[in-house]
Enzyme design. Structure first.
Site, short mmCIF file in Angstrom:
data_model
loop_
_atom_site.label_atom_id
_atom_site.label_comp_id
_atom_site.label_asym_id
_atom_site.label_seq_id
_atom_site.Cartn_x
_atom_site.Cartn_y
_atom_site.Cartn_z
N THR A 15 1.05 -1.20 0.07
CA THR A 15 0.12 0.12 -0.01
C THR A 15 0.75 1.20 -0.23
O THR A 15 0.33 2.46 -0.20
CB THR A 15 -0.93 0.20 1.22
OG1 THR A 15 -0.16 -0.14 2.41
CG2 THR A 15 -1.86 -0.98 1.24
N SER A 44 -4.17 -2.29 7.02
CA SER A 44 -4.78 -2.28 5.65
C SER A 44 -5.32 -3.60 5.34
O SER A 44 -5.92 -3.73 4.15
CB SER A 44 -3.60 -2.01 4.80
OG SER A 44 -2.91 -0.79 4.93
N ARG A 103 21.60 -4.63 4.03
CA ARG A 103 22.50 -3.86 3.11
C ARG A 103 23.99 -4.27 3.32
O ARG A 103 24.75 -4.67 2.55
CB ARG A 103 22.27 -2.44 2.80
CG ARG A 103 20.99 -2.37 2.04
CD ARG A 103 20.77 -0.87 1.80
NE ARG A 103 19.49 -0.37 1.25
CZ ARG A 103 18.85 0.65 1.48
NH1 ARG A 103 19.63 1.53 2.15
NH2 ARG A 103 17.74 0.99 1.03
N CYS A 132 18.24 4.81 -2.52
CA CYS A 132 18.20 5.32 -3.94
C CYS A 132 19.13 6.46 -4.38
O CYS A 132 19.57 6.58 -5.52
CB CYS A 132 16.64 6.17 -3.74
SG CYS A 132 16.25 6.66 -2.21
N SER A 162 9.27 12.08 -1.83
CA SER A 162 8.77 10.64 -2.15
C SER A 162 9.89 9.68 -1.31
O SER A 162 9.55 8.54 -0.92
CB SER A 162 8.26 10.23 -3.58
OG SER A 162 9.78 10.68 -4.20
N HIS A 245 15.46 12.30 -7.41
CA HIS A 245 16.77 12.66 -6.70
C HIS A 245 17.58 13.28 -7.91
O HIS A 245 17.90 12.65 -8.99
CB HIS A 245 17.18 11.74 -5.99
CG HIS A 245 16.56 11.04 -4.75
ND1 HIS A 245 15.55 11.85 -4.33
CD2 HIS A 245 16.80 10.15 -3.88
CE1 HIS A 245 14.81 10.94 -3.22
NE2 HIS A 245 15.83 9.99 -2.97
N1 LIG Z 1 10.36 6.12 -1.16
C1 LIG Z 1 11.57 5.65 -1.75
O1 LIG Z 1 12.13 6.19 -2.59
C2 LIG Z 1 12.34 4.54 -1.29
C3 LIG Z 1 13.58 4.25 -1.99
C4 LIG Z 1 14.24 3.14 -1.39
C5 LIG Z 1 13.88 2.58 -0.35
N2 LIG Z 1 12.91 2.94 0.49
C6 LIG Z 1 12.34 2.34 1.55
O2 LIG Z 1 11.21 1.27 1.09
C7 LIG Z 1 10.47 1.24 2.53
C8 LIG Z 1 8.91 1.91 2.15
O3 LIG Z 1 9.05 2.98 1.71
P1 LIG Z 1 7.61 3.78 1.15
O4 LIG Z 1 8.28 5.18 0.47
O5 LIG Z 1 6.92 3.18 0.18
O6 LIG Z 1 7.00 4.10 2.52
P2 LIG Z 1 5.34 4.27 2.72
O7 LIG Z 1 4.78 5.03 1.65
O8 LIG Z 1 5.20 5.00 3.92
O9 LIG Z 1 4.78 2.99 2.88
C9 LIG Z 1 5.02 1.97 3.70
C10 LIG Z 1 4.55 0.57 3.51
O10 LIG Z 1 4.87 -0.14 4.89
C11 LIG Z 1 3.87 -0.97 5.09
N3 LIG Z 1 4.07 -1.18 6.59
C12 LIG Z 1 4.24 -0.51 7.60
N4 LIG Z 1 4.18 -1.12 8.77
C13 LIG Z 1 4.08 -2.41 8.41
C14 LIG Z 1 4.04 -3.52 9.06
N5 LIG Z 1 4.40 -3.71 10.37
N6 LIG Z 1 3.96 -4.81 8.58
C15 LIG Z 1 3.75 -4.85 7.20
N7 LIG Z 1 3.66 -3.80 6.52
C16 LIG Z 1 3.90 -2.68 6.97
C17 LIG Z 1 2.72 0.14 5.07
O11 LIG Z 1 1.49 -0.70 5.28
P3 LIG Z 1 0.09 0.22 5.84
O12 LIG Z 1 -0.67 0.91 4.73
O13 LIG Z 1 -0.59 -1.05 6.34
O14 LIG Z 1 0.60 1.06 6.79
C18 LIG Z 1 3.07 0.49 3.63
O15 LIG Z 1 2.32 -0.45 2.80
C19 LIG Z 1 11.23 1.99 3.64
O16 LIG Z 1 12.10 1.03 4.32
C20 LIG Z 1 12.22 2.92 2.72
O17 LIG Z 1 13.20 3.33 3.34
C21 LIG Z 1 11.95 3.94 -0.37
#
Ligand SMILES: NC(=O)c1ccc[n+]([C@@H]2O[C@H](COP(=O)([O-])OP(=O)(O)OC[C@H]3O[C@@H](n4cnc5c(N)ncnc54)[C@H](OP(=O)(O)O)[C@@H]3O)[C@@H](O)[C@H]2O)c1
Length: 356
Positions: A15, A44, A103, A132, A162, A245
């Protein structure tokens, strides 16, 4: 591809900003999907989402949810990855994890698809997707490493909101609206208002004065490029851009290189596009890169502060949610499929010996 070659894929964090893009990239690229499982937190569970015209239910990510899963793409933060990735791997899934949890584990490959795919060979069920900012830097540095060697690299990042996730995108939007309405701007995701600002604080501060984000760029680049002693320094800055970025990169090379030669090297790297016609105002832009899978490079010029033609300055931009997270994870999954490495190396059938 026959039915038996189709894979069961779980997306953890389905999500979220990255998880939703992972699902989109899997379907866009025609990944051999048999079953897709959308996992998130209990909050969710039961939510219905649309995937390629089909309505699917989001399920809570529990250890049991990984039974029968071939590939699990994790994007739900470090705590979830630390807890559930080993559980998924123990059930036979190969985890491609987007968080920073695994990592720097020496037994876990950290892979940019066009830089070090061979590192995937010995994986034992968990593979890490880089940060990223490191992701868009590594293919550029690889090209220079292979041609002229790297002496020292300085990277300053201009990172979109983002990269922090969905709440941060909402916070920027809300602050822009508040500004236009003449109301005060409230900040909760970041320590200061991000609208109309530049915040030199991404992730927590370390004892050495760098932030954890800056140190990820240093440590992850060294691991991916197989250059454990690479001299690299980074300043990471959050700016009020929604997606992509940007990075200003200064490189001291081992032997001389001209900007023209560097552009030719970059253009030859898979997934890298040179956009470099400053007279026509052509250079990489966050707004152009958003929605694309490529890494864009331009403003390539000789840095006269480094003697003997061994200095280059450049500007690199990429969509942090796509190549910086989702697309690279799916590309890793594609390499695993192509090379027959979906299972952990200890679970793979031994290659059949040719008769003597
Ligand atoms: N955004 C980027 O550019 C980027 C790049 C590289 C890495 N990342 C990494 O990717 C990850 C997520 O980033 P995002 O930007 O997608 O964040 P986000 O939009 O805040 O989404 C977080 C997701 O994690 C889920 N979640 C949270 N707690 C959980 C739990 N206890 N069990 C299962 N699912 C859970 C949430 O589900 P709910 O809807 O149920 O809360 C949601 O689907 C992070 O580790 C971030 O560091 C992000």
């Amino acid at each position: 591809m026959s039915q038996s070659n189709l894979l069961t894929v779980a997306v953890v964090g389905a999500t979220g900003v990255v998880g939703q893009t992972m699902v989109q990239v899997l379907t866009e690229r025609g990944f051999p999907l048999g079953e897709l499982r959308l996992l998130a937190s209990g909050r969710s569970a039961g939510r219905m989402v649309s995937v390629a015209g089909r309505t699917m239910e989001v399920v809570e990510a529990t250890p049991e949810a990984f039974a029968g899963v071939d590939i699990a793409l994790f994007s739900a933060g470090g705590d979830v990855s630390r807890q559930l990735a080993p559980q998924a791997a123990a059930r036979g899934a190969t985890v491609i994890d987007n968080s920073s949890a695994w990592r720097m584990d020496p037994s876990v490959p950290l892979v940019v698809s066009q830089v070090n795919p061979d590192d995937l060979a010995g994986h034992e069920g968990i593979i890490a997707n880089p940060n990223c900012s490191t992701m868009q830097l590594a293919p550029i540095l690889m090209a220079l490493r292979d041609a002229v060697g790297l002496e020292r690299v300085i990277v300053d990042t201009y990172q979109s909101v983002s990269g922090t996730g969905a709440r941060a995108m909402g916070e920027l939007e809300g602050q822009i609206r508040a500004h236009a309405a003449g109301e005060p701007k409230s900040a909760s995701v970041y320590p200061h208002p991000i609208a109309f600002n530049a915040i030199p604080e991404i992730d927590v501060f370390l004892d050495n004065g760098y932030t954890k984000e800056e140190w990820k760029v240093v440590a992850e680049s060294r691991k991916i490029l197989h250059l454990p002693d690479l001299r690299l320094s980074c300043t990471a800055v959050r700016i009020p851009v929604f997606i992509s970025h940007s990075e200003a990169i200064h490189v001291e090379t081992g032997t001389p290189i001209t900007p023209d030669a560097a552009r030719a090297l970059f253009a030859a790297v898979k997934g890298v596009v040179v956009q470099d016609d400053p007279g026509e105002h052509v250079y990489p832009l966050a707004s152009h890169a958003a929605g694309h899978d490529e890494i864009f490079v331009g403003r390539v010029r000789q840095d006269p502060s480094i003697p003997d033609g061994r200095g280059l300055a450049l500007w690199v931009v990429s969509d942090n949610v796509r190549k910086g997270a989702a697309t690279n994870a799916v590309e890793i999954a594609e390499v695993l499929v192509e090379r027959g490495w979906v299972a952990a190396s200890s679970r793979r059938a031994a290659p059949v010996e040719a008769p003597a």
